[in-house]
Design a protein around this motif. Structure first.
Motif, mmCIF file in Angstrom:
data_model
loop_
_atom_site.group_PDB
_atom_site.id
_atom_site.type_symbol
_atom_site.label_atom_id
_atom_site.label_comp_id
_atom_site.label_asym_id
_atom_site.label_seq_id
_atom_site.Cartn_x
_atom_site.Cartn_y
_atom_site.Cartn_z
ATOM 1 N N LEU A 138 0.628 0.212 -6.184
ATOM 2 C CA LEU A 138 1.977 -0.265 -5.884
ATOM 3 C C LEU A 138 2.487 -1.233 -6.946
ATOM 4 N N PHE A 139 1.626 -2.171 -7.355
ATOM 5 C CA PHE A 139 2.109 -3.324 -8.116
ATOM 6 C C PHE A 139 1.550 -3.441 -9.528
ATOM 7 N N ARG A 140 0.791 -2.448 -9.985
ATOM 8 C CA ARG A 140 0.289 -2.458 -11.347
ATOM 9 C C ARG A 140 0.381 -1.068 -11.951
ATOM 10 N N VAL A 193 10.741 6.003 -4.169
ATOM 11 C CA VAL A 193 9.498 6.393 -3.498
ATOM 12 C C VAL A 193 8.301 5.944 -4.328
ATOM 13 N N ILE A 194 7.336 5.336 -3.669
ATOM 14 C CA ILE A 194 6.064 4.987 -4.290
ATOM 15 C C ILE A 194 5.011 5.961 -3.774
ATOM 16 N N THR A 195 4.337 6.648 -4.681
ATOM 17 C CA THR A 195 3.284 7.584 -4.317
ATOM 18 C C THR A 195 1.948 6.856 -4.314
ATOM 19 N N LEU A 241 5.452 5.463 0.229
ATOM 20 C CA LEU A 241 6.372 4.487 0.792
ATOM 21 C C LEU A 241 7.745 4.790 0.220
ATOM 22 N N GLN A 242 8.729 5.031 1.076
ATOM 23 C CA GLN A 242 10.087 5.277 0.604
ATOM 24 C C GLN A 242 11.009 4.170 1.086
#
Length: 339
Positions: free
Chosen positions: A108-110, A137-139, A160-161
């Motif tokens: 998510l964050f890197r 969207v995060i896969t 996460l959308q």
């Protein structure tokens, strides 16, 4: 059709357990775990801040919940931090040092090994420029996680959308599977906190949270515990949700994480009566007080949690701590370090 909507997670959680109790569709035994299963379970929370199930029989571990959310936000995948709060997670690590599928933070964050912005940074930039976008969207789960059939740690979360509509940030999370007894509670807590943090960074109001699960299941070993939870009288949440301060930034997160590290390693204590160089807001000081509670439980075994620490907690946090460690620190239950 909209999934059922609930004002608080306590209500949604009881509904999911009730569905598994009365309408389980399948009995499965994947990877040696016998469980009861319902397919395609979803619900929406209209107030994602009310993310904790206030159920005496469930006794959620509020300390772990905040630690896991901060572990994600930090982009870490190490056991040094998260294994302290949930030692059982060590069994999922192949090298004894790191987690893979369970560690959502790096995904998510890197962007490890690249100069590209993280997936989270990309969706924040996208929504800042195109608020009506459907592409934020995060896969999470990766195809290569399935190449090894013996991989003990495959991500349960698919995506996460984030949807920014009329100034409100909504989040829809899709999962391939969820253990209703443990994983569901932890995932909803972390994802709604990440949603709220993202809303603050975008200057948006908090919208709804929707949780979609292909395989919602409960292990047969947890059926008796589920019955006890469902037998508990249904009550509305006794405490309101806490709002993330509007000035919360990445500097705030880093400051809290520095404190967490010092408390976890017992290099420091958090004195509620002193005025340490800590975040001034009640919100973050409460989280540090919870980490101080856990520091005392782990590093001062057999001693009661200090009265001043308990008294400084909000009524909601004090209730959760005393339910999880009912003797208020006299020889805490064996399961206190689980999730």
């Amino acid at each position: 059709m909209h999934p059922p909507r609930f004002p608080a997670f306590t209500d949604a959680y009881r509904a999911v357990l009730h569905q598994l109790h009365t309408g389980a569709e399948y009995t499965t035994a994947s990877r040696g775990n016998r469980s009861r299963e319902c397919l395609n379970v979803a619900f929406t929370l209209t107030d994602p801040r009310r993310r904790t199930p206030y159920l005496k029989a469930r006794r959620p571990n509020i300390v772990f919940n905040y630690a896991e959310a901060l572990w994600y936000l930090s982009g870490r995948d190490d056991l040094a931090m998260i294994g302290y709060y949930a030692p059982r997670l060590r069994s999922l690590s192949r090298d004894g040092l790191h987690l893979t599928g369970t560690a959502y933070g790096p995904r998510l964050f890197r962007s490890p090994g690249t100069d590209r912005p993280s997936q989270w940074e990309q969706i924040v930039d996208l929504l800042g420029n195109d608020p009506d976008s459907k592409r934020a969207v995060i896969t999470v789960m990766r195809p290569d996680e399935l190449t090894d059939p013996d991989n003990p740690d495959v991500a349960c979360t698919l995506s996460l959308q984030f949807l920014l509509r009329d100034g409100h940030l909504h989040l829809v999370v899709g999962m391939r599977g969820n253990d209703a007894m443990i994983g569901l509670v932890c995932d909803v807590f972390s994802f709604t906190l990440i949603q709220e943090f993202t809303a603050v960074q975008l200057g948006a109001q908090l919208g709804t949270y929707t949780h979609q699960v292909a395989s919602m299941h409960v292990n047969e070993s947890d059926l008796a515990r589920m019955d006890v939870i469902l037998a508990e009288p249904a009550l509305s949440d006794p405490f309101p949700g806490f709002s993330l301060p509007a000035d919360t930034s990445w500097d705030t997160i880093r400051h809290v994480l520095r404190w967490e590290s010092e408390l976890r390693t017992n290099r420091r204590r958090f004195d509620p009566k002193a005025r340490p160089p800590a975040p001034a807001s009640l919100y973050w000081r409460q989280i540090l007080l919870l980490f101080e509670v856990y520091r005392q439980i782990i590093h001062q075994p057999g001693e009661p949690i200090e009265a001043a620490t308990l008294d400084a907690l909000t009524p909601a946090h004090r209730w959760l701590v005393t339910q999880r460690w009912p003797t208020r620190a006299d020889a805490e239950p064996a399961e206190s370090t689980s999730r």
